[in-house]
Scaffold this motif. Structure first.
Motif, PDB file in Angstrom:
ATOM      1  N   LEU A   4      25.708 -20.979  26.276  1.00 10.17           N
ATOM      2  CA  LEU A   4      25.276 -22.179  25.394  1.00 10.17           C
ATOM      3  C   LEU A   4      26.482 -22.667  24.505  1.00 10.17           C
ATOM      4  CD1 LEU A   4      21.730 -20.898  24.447  1.00 10.17           C
ATOM      5  CD2 LEU A   4      22.179 -22.853  25.820  1.00 10.17           C
ATOM      6  N   LEU A   5      27.252 -21.763  24.195  1.00  9.04           N
ATOM      7  CA  LEU A   5      28.368 -21.944  23.487  1.00  9.04           C
ATOM      8  C   LEU A   5      29.402 -22.914  24.119  1.00  9.04           C
ATOM      9  CD1 LEU A   5      28.842 -18.806  21.030  1.00  9.04           C
ATOM     10  CD2 LEU A   5      27.626 -21.002  20.626  1.00  9.04           C
ATOM     11  N   SER A   6      29.245 -22.834  25.294  1.00 12.86           N
ATOM     12  CA  SER A   6      30.313 -23.610  26.224  1.00 12.86           C
ATOM     13  C   SER A   6      29.980 -25.099  26.176  1.00 12.86           C
ATOM     14  CB  SER A   6      30.632 -23.218  27.453  1.00 12.86           C
ATOM     15  OG  SER A   6      29.118 -23.441  28.568  1.00 12.86           O
ATOM     16  N   LEU A   7      28.914 -25.341  25.658  1.00  9.96           N
ATOM     17  CA  LEU A   7      28.192 -26.876  25.475  1.00  9.96           C
ATOM     18  C   LEU A   7      28.560 -27.476  24.389  1.00  9.96           C
ATOM     19  CD1 LEU A   7      25.025 -26.228  27.308  1.00  9.96           C
ATOM     20  CD2 LEU A   7      26.919 -26.871  28.520  1.00  9.96           C
ATOM     21  N   PRO A   8      29.119 -28.755  24.261  1.00  6.79           N
ATOM     22  CA  PRO A   8      29.251 -29.523  23.008  1.00  6.79           C
ATOM     23  C   PRO A   8      28.245 -29.787  22.271  1.00  6.79           C
ATOM     24  CG  PRO A   8      30.778 -30.354  24.958  1.00  6.79           C
ATOM     25  CD  PRO A   8      29.755 -29.360  25.452  1.00  6.79           C
ATOM     26  N   ALA A   9      27.007 -30.221  23.188  1.00  8.62           N
ATOM     27  CA  ALA A   9      25.751 -30.382  22.622  1.00  8.62           C
ATOM     28  C   ALA A   9      25.269 -29.309  21.576  1.00  8.62           C
ATOM     29  CB  ALA A   9      24.682 -30.685  23.621  1.00  8.62           C
ATOM     30  N   VAL A  10      25.527 -28.015  22.029  1.00 11.22           N
ATOM     31  CA  VAL A  10      24.935 -27.038  21.217  1.00 11.22           C
ATOM     32  C   VAL A  10      25.967 -26.627  20.076  1.00 11.22           C
ATOM     33  CG1 VAL A  10      24.620 -24.374  21.320  1.00 11.22           C
ATOM     34  CG2 VAL A  10      24.003 -25.783  23.544  1.00 11.22           C
ATOM     35  N   TRP A  11      27.121 -27.055  20.003  1.00 15.65           N
ATOM     36  CA  TRP A  11      28.112 -26.779  18.980  1.00 15.65           C
ATOM     37  C   TRP A  11      27.507 -27.736  17.888  1.00 15.65           C
ATOM     38  CZ3 TRP A  11      31.003 -23.113  17.341  1.00 15.65           C
ATOM     39  CH2 TRP A  11      31.424 -22.062  18.298  1.00 15.65           C
ATOM     40  N   ARG A  12      27.355 -28.935  18.271  1.00 19.17           N
ATOM     41  CA  ARG A  12      26.757 -30.160  17.304  1.00 19.17           C
ATOM     42  C   ARG A  12      25.535 -29.694  16.746  1.00 19.17           C
ATOM     43  NH1 ARG A  12      24.838 -36.219  18.981  1.00 19.17           N
ATOM     44  NH2 ARG A  12      24.290 -36.967  16.937  1.00 19.17           N
ATOM     45  N   VAL A  13      24.781 -28.803  17.272  1.00 13.94           N
ATOM     46  CA  VAL A  13      23.448 -28.380  16.745  1.00 13.94           C
ATOM     47  C   VAL A  13      23.688 -27.195  15.750  1.00 13.94           C
ATOM     48  CG1 VAL A  13      21.575 -26.889  17.380  1.00 13.94           C
ATOM     49  CG2 VAL A  13      22.003 -28.977  18.842  1.00 13.94           C
ATOM     50  N   LEU A  14      24.698 -26.535  16.176  1.00 14.42           N
ATOM     51  CA  LEU A  14      25.031 -25.431  15.186  1.00 14.42           C
ATOM     52  C   LEU A  14      25.868 -25.894  14.069  1.00 14.42           C
ATOM     53  CD1 LEU A  14      26.629 -22.741  17.634  1.00 14.42           C
ATOM     54  CD2 LEU A  14      24.434 -22.434  16.176  1.00 14.42           C
ATOM     55  N   PHE A  15      26.620 -27.247  13.891  1.00 12.08           N
ATOM     56  CA  PHE A  15      27.298 -27.691  13.019  1.00 12.08           C
ATOM     57  C   PHE A  15      26.208 -28.291  12.117  1.00 12.08           C
ATOM     58  CE2 PHE A  15      28.945 -31.690  11.050  1.00 12.08           C
ATOM     59  CZ  PHE A  15      30.068 -31.206  10.421  1.00 12.08           C
ATOM     60  N   ASP A  16      25.150 -28.798  12.801  1.00 12.76           N
ATOM     61  CA  ASP A  16      24.015 -29.557  11.839  1.00 12.76           C
ATOM     62  C   ASP A  16      23.460 -28.623  10.913  1.00 12.76           C
ATOM     63  OD1 ASP A  16      24.387 -32.314  12.593  1.00 12.76           O
ATOM     64  OD2 ASP A  16      23.089 -32.105  14.281  1.00 12.76           O
ATOM     65  N   ILE A  17      23.221 -27.455  11.642  1.00 13.53           N
ATOM     66  CA  ILE A  17      22.692 -26.398  11.003  1.00 13.53           C
ATOM     67  C   ILE A  17      23.279 -25.674   9.749  1.00 13.53           C
ATOM     68  CG2 ILE A  17      21.491 -23.976  11.032  1.00 13.53           C
ATOM     69  CD1 ILE A  17      20.415 -24.694  13.715  1.00 13.53           C
ATOM     70  N   VAL A  18      24.504 -25.616   9.952  1.00 13.84           N
ATOM     71  CA  VAL A  18      25.529 -25.046   8.933  1.00 13.84           C
ATOM     72  C   VAL A  18      25.555 -26.168   7.903  1.00 13.84           C
ATOM     73  CG1 VAL A  18      28.052 -24.933   8.407  1.00 13.84           C
ATOM     74  CG2 VAL A  18      27.105 -23.861  10.470  1.00 13.84           C
ATOM     75  N   MET A  19      25.671 -27.517   8.205  1.00 11.81           N
ATOM     76  CA  MET A  19      25.539 -28.559   7.051  1.00 11.81           C
ATOM     77  C   MET A  19      24.424 -28.587   6.397  1.00 11.81           C
ATOM     78  SD  MET A  19      28.854 -29.159   7.183  1.00 11.81           S
ATOM     79  CE  MET A  19      28.590 -30.223   6.051  1.00 11.81           C
ATOM     80  N   ILE A  20      23.272 -28.265   7.091  1.00  8.04           N
ATOM     81  CA  ILE A  20      21.793 -28.299   6.348  1.00  8.04           C
ATOM     82  C   ILE A  20      22.082 -27.191   5.234  1.00  8.04           C
ATOM     83  CG2 ILE A  20      19.495 -27.771   6.488  1.00  8.04           C
ATOM     84  CD1 ILE A  20      19.523 -29.288   9.159  1.00  8.04           C
ATOM     85  N   GLY A  21      22.599 -26.230   5.616  1.00  5.26           N
ATOM     86  CA  GLY A  21      22.796 -24.748   4.604  1.00  5.26           C
ATOM     87  C   GLY A  21      23.710 -25.298   3.847  1.00  5.26           C
ATOM     88  N   VAL A  22      24.752 -25.900   3.765  1.00  2.00           N
ATOM     89  CA  VAL A  22      25.875 -26.305   2.914  1.00  2.00           C
ATOM     90  C   VAL A  22      25.015 -27.262   1.877  1.00  2.00           C
ATOM     91  CG1 VAL A  22      27.808 -27.510   2.401  1.00  2.00           C
ATOM     92  CG2 VAL A  22      27.796 -25.984   4.331  1.00  2.00           C
ATOM     93  N   PHE A  23      24.430 -28.439   2.320  1.00  2.17           N
ATOM     94  CA  PHE A  23      24.003 -29.279   1.348  1.00  2.17           C
ATOM     95  C   PHE A  23      22.581 -28.796   0.689  1.00  2.17           C
ATOM     96  CE2 PHE A  23      26.689 -32.053   3.697  1.00  2.17           C
ATOM     97  CZ  PHE A  23      27.133 -32.900   2.502  1.00  2.17           C
ATOM     98  N   GLY A  24      22.043 -27.658   1.234  1.00  4.18           N
ATOM     99  CA  GLY A  24      20.889 -26.736   0.778  1.00  4.18           C
ATOM    100  C   GLY A  24      21.666 -26.157  -0.342  1.00  4.18           C
ATOM    101  N   GLY A  25      22.829 -25.735  -0.407  1.00  6.50           N
ATOM    102  CA  GLY A  25      23.362 -24.885  -1.625  1.00  6.50           C
ATOM    103  C   GLY A  25      23.832 -25.850  -2.625  1.00  6.50           C
ATOM    104  N   PHE A  26      24.231 -27.050  -2.204  1.00  6.40           N
ATOM    105  CA  PHE A  26      24.694 -28.046  -3.485  1.00  6.40           C
ATOM    106  C   PHE A  26      23.280 -28.510  -4.089  1.00  6.40           C
ATOM    107  CE2 PHE A  26      28.066 -29.812  -0.489  1.00  6.40           C
ATOM    108  CZ  PHE A  26      29.156 -28.665  -0.926  1.00  6.40           C
TER     109      PHE A  26
END
Length: 626
Positions: free
Chosen positions: A328-350
């Motif tokens: 799964l980590l070899s797929l760019p689409a999955v990295w985009r999903v992970l990035f979105d989840i990280v950023m939801i967390g980041v802006f949740g902290g803000f």
């Protein structure tokens, strides 16, 4: 970010941080270990379906928040919070003893009682957890302390969840789960012994054991300050939003990404890293004071990345067997999903850290813990409503990515509603953007603005952005005295009016409004607020400092308060100044990120603060740069 991490070396914070970290870890270790056991070995315990057992366990754990939060808030206001923290840890060790008995007896009922008691443990600790911070931290440490608590809590939740799953699947007898929980509780008790005393703000309080009437009373306390209550609603909404996303990760992994348990762990880790990073960045981005301008910024990110998670969700990955994490980590689409989840967390902290700090700083000290208890009750209620709403939507055939999109749009609607009711959030966001994005503000002496009590702030008037910039730099809200004509502007008038700005007019135009303005200034200063004035009376037309008018003397005659001289520099020639005769005529006149300065001088005693003296001080602070 060394400032907030330095707290981890200090006794007034470190023992408490470790205590709450171990408590959150233990809650999730036991809860997840029990859920895993009941999911994979349900036939050994009961005839109920595993799905029903998992939801039953979640409901039993959250039930005490409804039943006992009001009582917990009273106890935290009546007794020393450090003592309460130790007693809660003793209770936690006893609960692990009940859990051990349940495992030995092979009794699901006893284990559910232990889970209920663990929920009670978290309920009792909740008001202590947030009400103790303002007692042990300075005002400029409150954001950093809350950031560490939020980051630590989510890391503890993740590690506890993983440890619980591993423990349930690896020990020969489940009683070792309770044994591990007891050791964690013991470590928590030992760390709690180092928490400094936190004296009770209301030792004479009579505890009301009726949860219904006391819950209503706590909510009434919270509603006394509109900004505090709406901050509680904002926090509760975040917990609904975040819990809804987290609850879908297992099914999203299986039915959208086609992954297994390791991918679920990766999604949980991404969210945890994000919210930890966002929380820890808050101190640097807010300048160590409670910057509620970050809250709208956080809500924008929560919406945008929630929508992008819907758009990024891949199609066609689900197969007959679960994909390995490496595949799964070899797929760019999955990295985009992970990035979105990280950023939801980041802006949740803000979003969440400034709101917690705001509640702590603006709540009445005598019933701060009860207001936090009201917050915990509403948090639990919102999470339950969110879970029921998500279950209904998915049951009606809505896909999980579509559920994410709807939640993101609802988040935007909630944000618009809250910021419409309290424009202070929006104005602080605009101020924060001006200070951090449009300009490069270099400030000196901001610590001279009093953190408590009334004061009169006196500044030069260079541009239409002056008040907003000073609001963004100040650690406290400022009630500016402003020309009455600006209130006729639809948007600015609405925002400034709701932020407590005081309209004023010359005596020749409206003598009644002039008298009303001085009366409002007097009332604000008597109430311990900061009042900001521009004694020149108008925005400069040549960049030079104009003579100061006599209004300062009249204000100080009625309210002899300290006067803080301040000087803005570098704004002459900007888009908001009158260098071309009319302001706001040439966009990007000096481009973005132009340097501006703010210097705050030593406060003057009321009898020293004559218009001439203040003019001299402000001119000296400004220097040669207009």
């Amino acid at each position: 970010m060394s400032g907030q991490f330095a707290l981890l070396k200090q006794r007034r914070f470190a023992p408490f941080f470790v205590t709450q970290f171990l408590g959150a870890f233990n809650d999730n270790l036991f809860k997840n270990a029990l859920v895993v056991l009941l999911t994979f070995h349900a036939v050994q315990w009961t005839t109920l379906a595993p799905e029903l057992l998992a939801n039953l366990a979640a409901g039993i754990f959250i039930l005490p928040f409804f039943l006992f939060s009001a009582t917990a808030g009273q106890l935290a206001d009546k007794y020393d919070k450090a003592v309460l923290a130790r007693l809660v840890k003793v209770l936690e060790m006893g609960i692990m003893g009940v859990a051990a008995l349940g495992f030995l007896m092979h009794s699901l009922s006893v284990l559910m009682v232990a889970l209920f008691l663990l929920g009670c443990h978290s309920t009792l600790f909740g008001p202590v957890k947030y009400a103790i911070l303002p007692q042990h931290l300075h005002a400029d440490e409150l954001v950093g302390g809350n950031a560490l608590i939020e980051a630590g809590t989510f890391v503890a939740i993740l590690i506890g969840t993983l440890a619980g799953g591993l423990l349930a699947g690896s020990v020969e007898h489940p009683v070792w789960i309770a044994g591990g929980g007891f050791l964690v509780a013991l470590a928590g008790y030992l760390s709690s012994r180092g928490i400094p005393a936190a004296p009770a703000p209301a030792p004479a309080l009579t505890v009301n054991l009726n949860p219904l009437t006391e819950t209503w009373r706590n909510l009434r306390f919270a509603r006394e300050n509109r900004t505090v209550f709406l901050s509680i609603l904002g926090i509760s909404w975040f917990w609904l939003y975040g819990a809804m996303f987290l609850a879908q990760f297992p099914a999203y992994t299986k039915n959208v990404l086609g992954g297994g348990e390791t991918m679920v762990t990766a999604l949980l880790a991404a969210f945890t890293v994000g919210i930890g990073a966002g929380s820890l960045l808050c101190e640097r981005m807010s300048g160590k004071h409670v910057e509620i301008g970050l809250v709208p910024f956080g809500s924008i990110g929560l919406t945008l990345f929630g929508l992008d998670l819907w758009l990024a969700s891949p199609v066609g990955l689900v197969g007959t067997t679960a994909h390995q994490l490496s595949a799964l980590l070899s797929l760019p689409a999955v990295w985009r999903v992970l990035f979105d989840i990280v950023m939801i967390g980041v802006f949740g902290g803000f979003f969440i850290v400034p709101l917690y700090a705001l509640i702590q700083s603006r709540s009445e000290t005598s019933h701060r813990a009860r207001i936090i208890a009201a917050n915990n009750i509403l948090n639990a209620l919102f999470m339950v409503v969110g879970a029921l709403g998500a279950a209904s939507a998915l049951g009606a055939g809505l896909s999980i990515p579509a559920l994410f999109a709807i939640a993101a749009l609802l988040n935007a609607a909630v944000a618009v509603y809250i910021y419409g009711l309290v424009p202070e959030f929006l104005l602080r966001f605009v101020a924060w953007l001006l200070v951090k994005a449009v300009y490069r503000l270099r400030s000196e002496g901001v610590e001279r603005i009093p953190l408590n009590g009334s004061a009169l702030l006196v500044a030069n008037h260079v541009s239409f952005a002056d008040a907003v910039i000073l609001m963004g730099a100040s650690p406290r809200p400022i009630r500016f005295v402003m020309d009455h004509r600006i209130f006729r502007t639809p948007l600015l008038g609405f925002v400034f009016r709701h932020c407590g700005a005081i309209p004023i007019a010359p005596a020749r135009d409206d003598p009644a409004l002039l008298e009303k303005a001085f009366a409002e200034v007097s009332a604000a200063l008597a109430n311990g607020e900061l009042v900001g004035i521009f004694p020149e009376g108008n925005i400069t037309r040549d960049g030079e400092l104009q003579p100061f008018r006599s209004g300062v003397a009249r204000i100080l005659a009625a309210n002899p308060v300290p006067v803080v001289p301040m000087a803005l520099s570098g704004l002459w020639g900007s888009f908001f100044s009158r260098i071309d005769g009319v302001a706001m005529k040439t966009p990007f006149r000096r481009g973005l990120f132009s340097r501006i300065g703010l210097r705050v001088g030593t406060p003057l005693a009321p009898d020293e603060a004559t218009p001439a003296t203040l003019h001299e001080r402000v001119l000296a602070l400004r220097g040669a740069v207009k």
